[in-house]
Design an enzyme around this catalytic site. Structure first.
Site, mmCIF file in Angstrom:
data_model
loop_
_atom_site.group_PDB
_atom_site.id
_atom_site.type_symbol
_atom_site.label_atom_id
_atom_site.label_comp_id
_atom_site.label_asym_id
_atom_site.label_seq_id
_atom_site.Cartn_x
_atom_site.Cartn_y
_atom_site.Cartn_z
ATOM 1 N N GLU A 136 0.820 -1.208 0.000
ATOM 2 C CA GLU A 136 0.000 0.000 0.000
ATOM 3 C C GLU A 136 0.858 1.264 0.000
ATOM 4 O O GLU A 136 0.522 2.253 -0.660
ATOM 5 C CB GLU A 136 -0.934 -0.030 1.212
ATOM 6 C CG GLU A 136 -2.026 -1.081 1.048
ATOM 7 C CD GLU A 136 -2.764 -1.395 2.341
ATOM 8 O OE1 GLU A 136 -3.987 -1.206 2.367
ATOM 9 O OE2 GLU A 136 -2.121 -1.829 3.309
ATOM 10 N N GLU A 156 -4.282 -9.648 3.700
ATOM 11 C CA GLU A 156 -5.046 -9.377 4.912
ATOM 12 C C GLU A 156 -6.214 -10.323 5.162
ATOM 13 O O GLU A 156 -6.498 -10.676 6.315
ATOM 14 C CB GLU A 156 -5.555 -7.918 4.889
ATOM 15 C CG GLU A 156 -4.480 -6.877 5.133
ATOM 16 C CD GLU A 156 -3.731 -6.465 3.869
ATOM 17 O OE1 GLU A 156 -2.918 -5.521 3.932
ATOM 18 O OE2 GLU A 156 -3.964 -7.087 2.806
#
Length: 283
Positions: A136, A156
């Protein structure tokens, strides 16, 4: 234990035709200046540069220093060792409840947004693992150059959560909704070649050539008219979040401002008169 405060020392090292003479250490971040380029290295290599609150705080302080330093035109973000950043620190996150999780995501998102909207161009030199929050952070940068050793993932959902530092928003904007759905919902890890194929990175280079390639691009950008460079970045970033009419209006405004600079006059005059332009004044 987190290292607090600023540690500063002078060094001299050589990379191609360029020299660097300054290193600033801020906790888990090392900041080097090479000419007009600032090199930011995440330095928590014993955890593969996992992103905990201390690392994010140190990175935020480093961005303050970079923004205030008028002699730095372009930023390179990389990691120490064999990892760019191996995601959020699970050891810190495992006891989070909803309130703590929201606060941590807000903090990570604020850093990512700050990088994305940073006034100076930011290049990610992805030297190894870019997983979760590391991926990210790389996506928040303007340009991504990957070592052939790099690995990318949003893992995740395999840990019972979702990407929290902007991954659900930036990945589909970069690679398209279908591919982003596939990668996020499967938590699959991809190599640098596939990342290049889907447009997640701009180019892939041999590991030993990574910083040389990133620096060459950074120095090229730094050699251009910086008022124009910064307005160009702003126009692209704002345009991605706006309708075409609003974006075009902002572009026209920025174009007009650039036309009122000494750099515009000098460069266009040199072009018309076929004379050599001896660099930009950035005013």
């Amino acid at each position: 234990m987190k290292t607090s405060g600023f540690l500063y020392k002078k060094v001299v090292w050589q990379s191609g035709a360029h020299q660097s003479a300054e290193v600033l250490k801020m906790g888990y971040i090392i900041l080097e200046q090479q000419g007009h380029v600032g090199i930011v290295t995440i330095n928590r290599f014993e955890t593969l540069n996992a992103l905990n609150s201390d690392v994010l705080s140190d990175l935020n302080r480093t961005l303050d220093v970079l923004e205030a330093n008028e002699d730095i035109y372009v930023v390179i973000l990389t990691g120490k060792g064999r990892s760019f950043a191996a995601g959020e620190d699970i050891a810190e996150m495992r006891d989070f409840g909803a309130v703590e999780g929201k606060a941590f995501s807000d903090f990570g998102n604020a850093i990512s947004l700050r990088i994305e909207n940073f006034p100076k161009p930011v290049i990610a030199a992805v030297n190894g693992f870019a997983l979760g929050g590391g991926c990210e952070l790389a996506m928040a940068c303007d340009i991504r150059i990957a070592s052939e050793n790099a690995k990318f993932s949003q893992p995740e959902v395999g840990l019972g959560v979702i990407p929290g530092f902007g991954g659900t928003q930036r990945l589909p904007r970069i690679v398209g909704i279908g591919k982003a759905m596939e990668l996020i919902l499967s938590a699959r890890t991809i190599d640098a070649a596939e990342a290049k194929e889907i447009g997640l990175v701009n180019q892939v280079v041999a590991h030993e050539k990574l910083m040389e390639t990133a620096l060459e691009l950074a120095h090229t950008i730094a050699s251009k008219a910086q008022i124009a460079v910064r307005f160009a970045k702003q126009c692209i970033r704002r345009g991605m979040q706006a309708d075409i009419n609003s974006a075009a209006n902002y572009e026209a405004l920025a174009f007009g401002i650039c036309c009122d600079t000494e750099d515009q006059f000098d460069a266009m005059n040199a072009f018309v008169t076929n004379t050599e332009l001896k660099g930009f004044k950035n005013r």
